[in-house]
Design an enzyme around this catalytic site. Sequence first.
Site, PDB file in Angstrom:
ATOM      1  N   HIS A  70       8.861 -46.952 -18.704  1.00 51.85           N
ATOM      2  CA  HIS A  70      10.238 -47.534 -19.255  1.00 51.85           C
ATOM      3  C   HIS A  70      10.430 -48.813 -19.133  1.00 51.85           C
ATOM      4  O   HIS A  70      10.506 -49.387 -17.598  1.00 51.85           O
ATOM      5  CB  HIS A  70      11.391 -46.964 -18.586  1.00 51.85           C
ATOM      6  CG  HIS A  70      12.720 -47.099 -18.986  1.00 51.85           C
ATOM      7  ND1 HIS A  70      13.297 -46.284 -19.811  1.00 51.85           N
ATOM      8  CD2 HIS A  70      13.550 -48.087 -18.914  1.00 51.85           C
ATOM      9  CE1 HIS A  70      14.548 -46.764 -20.234  1.00 51.85           C
ATOM     10  NE2 HIS A  70      14.761 -48.035 -19.544  1.00 51.85           N
ATOM     11  N   HIS A  72      11.579 -52.951 -20.696  1.00 53.03           N
ATOM     12  CA  HIS A  72      12.208 -53.827 -21.729  1.00 53.03           C
ATOM     13  C   HIS A  72      11.507 -55.053 -22.131  1.00 53.03           C
ATOM     14  O   HIS A  72      12.007 -55.994 -21.485  1.00 53.03           O
ATOM     15  CB  HIS A  72      13.657 -54.097 -21.638  1.00 53.03           C
ATOM     16  CG  HIS A  72      14.644 -52.819 -21.547  1.00 53.03           C
ATOM     17  ND1 HIS A  72      15.161 -52.253 -22.616  1.00 53.03           N
ATOM     18  CD2 HIS A  72      14.897 -51.580 -20.671  1.00 53.03           C
ATOM     19  CE1 HIS A  72      16.085 -51.286 -22.457  1.00 53.03           C
ATOM     20  NE2 HIS A  72      15.655 -50.923 -21.078  1.00 53.03           N
ATOM     21  N   HIS A 226      18.078 -43.711 -23.169  1.00 53.18           N
ATOM     22  CA  HIS A 226      18.822 -43.881 -21.956  1.00 53.18           C
ATOM     23  C   HIS A 226      19.950 -43.000 -21.981  1.00 53.18           C
ATOM     24  O   HIS A 226      20.735 -43.118 -22.984  1.00 53.18           O
ATOM     25  CB  HIS A 226      19.385 -45.398 -22.335  1.00 53.18           C
ATOM     26  CG  HIS A 226      18.239 -46.499 -22.184  1.00 53.18           C
ATOM     27  ND1 HIS A 226      17.218 -46.675 -23.002  1.00 53.18           N
ATOM     28  CD2 HIS A 226      18.501 -47.571 -21.263  1.00 53.18           C
ATOM     29  CE1 HIS A 226      16.661 -47.612 -22.730  1.00 53.18           C
ATOM     30  NE2 HIS A 226      17.151 -48.081 -21.764  1.00 53.18           N
ATOM     31  N   GLU A 229      23.225 -43.472 -17.785  1.00 49.88           N
ATOM     32  CA  GLU A 229      23.104 -44.590 -16.874  1.00 49.88           C
ATOM     33  C   GLU A 229      24.381 -44.914 -16.529  1.00 49.88           C
ATOM     34  O   GLU A 229      25.056 -45.842 -16.870  1.00 49.88           O
ATOM     35  CB  GLU A 229      22.354 -45.635 -17.517  1.00 49.88           C
ATOM     36  CG  GLU A 229      21.963 -46.571 -16.246  1.00 49.88           C
ATOM     37  CD  GLU A 229      21.078 -47.806 -17.280  1.00 49.88           C
ATOM     38  OE1 GLU A 229      20.869 -48.814 -16.409  1.00 49.88           O
ATOM     39  OE2 GLU A 229      21.041 -47.875 -18.407  1.00 49.88           O
ATOM     40  N   ASP A 325      11.403 -51.072 -15.792  1.00 47.78           N
ATOM     41  CA  ASP A 325      12.716 -51.008 -16.352  1.00 47.78           C
ATOM     42  C   ASP A 325      12.756 -52.699 -16.747  1.00 47.78           C
ATOM     43  O   ASP A 325      12.837 -53.011 -17.878  1.00 47.78           O
ATOM     44  CB  ASP A 325      13.950 -50.474 -15.772  1.00 47.78           C
ATOM     45  CG  ASP A 325      15.188 -50.346 -16.437  1.00 47.78           C
ATOM     46  OD1 ASP A 325      15.141 -50.567 -17.704  1.00 47.78           O
ATOM     47  OD2 ASP A 325      16.149 -50.221 -15.895  1.00 47.78           O
ATOM     48  N   TRP A 331      19.417 -58.236 -16.366  1.00 45.57           N
ATOM     49  CA  TRP A 331      19.903 -57.198 -15.712  1.00 45.57           C
ATOM     50  C   TRP A 331      19.224 -57.247 -14.071  1.00 45.57           C
ATOM     51  O   TRP A 331      19.773 -56.778 -13.257  1.00 45.57           O
ATOM     52  CB  TRP A 331      19.532 -55.981 -16.044  1.00 45.57           C
ATOM     53  CG  TRP A 331      20.270 -55.483 -17.363  1.00 45.57           C
ATOM     54  CD1 TRP A 331      21.389 -54.828 -17.620  1.00 45.57           C
ATOM     55  CD2 TRP A 331      19.791 -55.892 -18.612  1.00 45.57           C
ATOM     56  NE1 TRP A 331      21.747 -54.721 -18.691  1.00 45.57           N
ATOM     57  CE2 TRP A 331      20.803 -55.304 -19.586  1.00 45.57           C
ATOM     58  CE3 TRP A 331      18.548 -56.240 -19.485  1.00 45.57           C
ATOM     59  CZ2 TRP A 331      20.752 -55.290 -21.058  1.00 45.57           C
ATOM     60  CZ3 TRP A 331      18.449 -56.732 -20.717  1.00 45.57           C
ATOM     61  CH2 TRP A 331      19.808 -56.014 -21.626  1.00 45.57           C
TER      62      TRP A 331
END
Length: 441
Positions: A70, A72, A226, A229, A325, A331
Amino acid sequence: MTTPTNTSPTTSPTMDLIVRHCTLPDGRTDIDIGVQAGRIVAVQPALAAKGAEEVDAEGMLVAPPFVDAHFHMDSTLSYGLPRVNESGTLLEGIALWGELKPLLTQDAIVERALAYCDWAAARGLLAIRSHVDICDPRLLATEALLHVREKVKPYIDLQLVAFPQDGVLRANGGKGAKENLVRALDMGVDVVGGIPHFERTMAEGAESVRWLCELAAERGLRVDMHCDESDDPLSRHIESLAYETQRTGLNGRVNGSHLTSMHSMDNYYVSKLLPLMREAGVSAIANPLINITLQGRHDTYPKRRGMTRVPEMLAAGIDVAFGQDCCMDPWYSLGSGDMLEVAHMGLHVGQMTSQNAMRQCFDAVTVTPAKILGLEGYGLEVGCNADMVLLHARSASEAIRLRAARLKVWRRGALIASTPKADAVLNLAGRPASVSVLAAR
């Protein structure tokens, strides 16, 4: 995944590569690994063959490559653009990404993604599943990461997920996101993604799960959403995901990522939920670094950890992996592509300190995510691809403890990265000249 086979001595007098005196993650010691034409052809003690190249592992751990289930990649290494996430919350991160998207260029996305892949290769991370935001009608990031996927193919398996960051029904008032997602799949994106808890209502969240699973079933694709979350214990889209998985015949091909609301759910409901997930073959991916950072931001004290119920899911027979992630993006301001750092945080937050649990944490960044991604030829068995990492550690738990140096990284039997041992030189009267962080034998 390659089905494990019994090893047997090879009759070949010479191999391309032999790594001798290895310790394996399952605890076997003094094992030799023989490689020919990019594949493992022998895994046994005292291999009689000779190698054109031979490496003495000196009892150190040899593992299959790390796998990040996972990530991004479209946002990676963009920290500070156009500003910093001051609150540290998930929602400000999403808003900040919305500010950044109009400023993105393909060249910048490609450059940052390739730089991250360099970090990954150096750390033995040779397979990554990356979500790519498809809500921008230009599909700029999709085109960029499809290019990156081909560019890094010789050394990293990059799997892409069509991810509607703003909600497949919510984005642009429900106009365009569905079409964008289908276009991305037509362009060659591998997996169907979603974010049901970010839709406008619980009902629309459930509807998005239904539509996305039907789309995946029609196309014969995997699903990675997702899901939940949130700190809200009433965010229960994982239940819908398990139901739709069975209804559409996707058993064993669906994953729920994050699942942080499960941390706040009551135990009775979870006792019902886990068997549903197990029955549907729905796997889970926790993201310890990010979950522990983003969740619980609205709590005072006590403050919730936020990470989902990893030990309980494992005990229920659910496959659970850990993901990086985010790395230096809207983030998360930290990160380095080190999956042992991810396993280290997961071990602590999940209180997984028994010998078996620590091994499960190592599996959560190697064999389990490889299974979730459906990687072919992965592992340390005869017939597997000769993708291996030699770690400066003597066991899986020691590798996590030390975030061990990757002494050597091989892809199809070819050395692609190396790092020196982490020993230090001392200048202390009456003490050794050097010190190793390895535990005493």
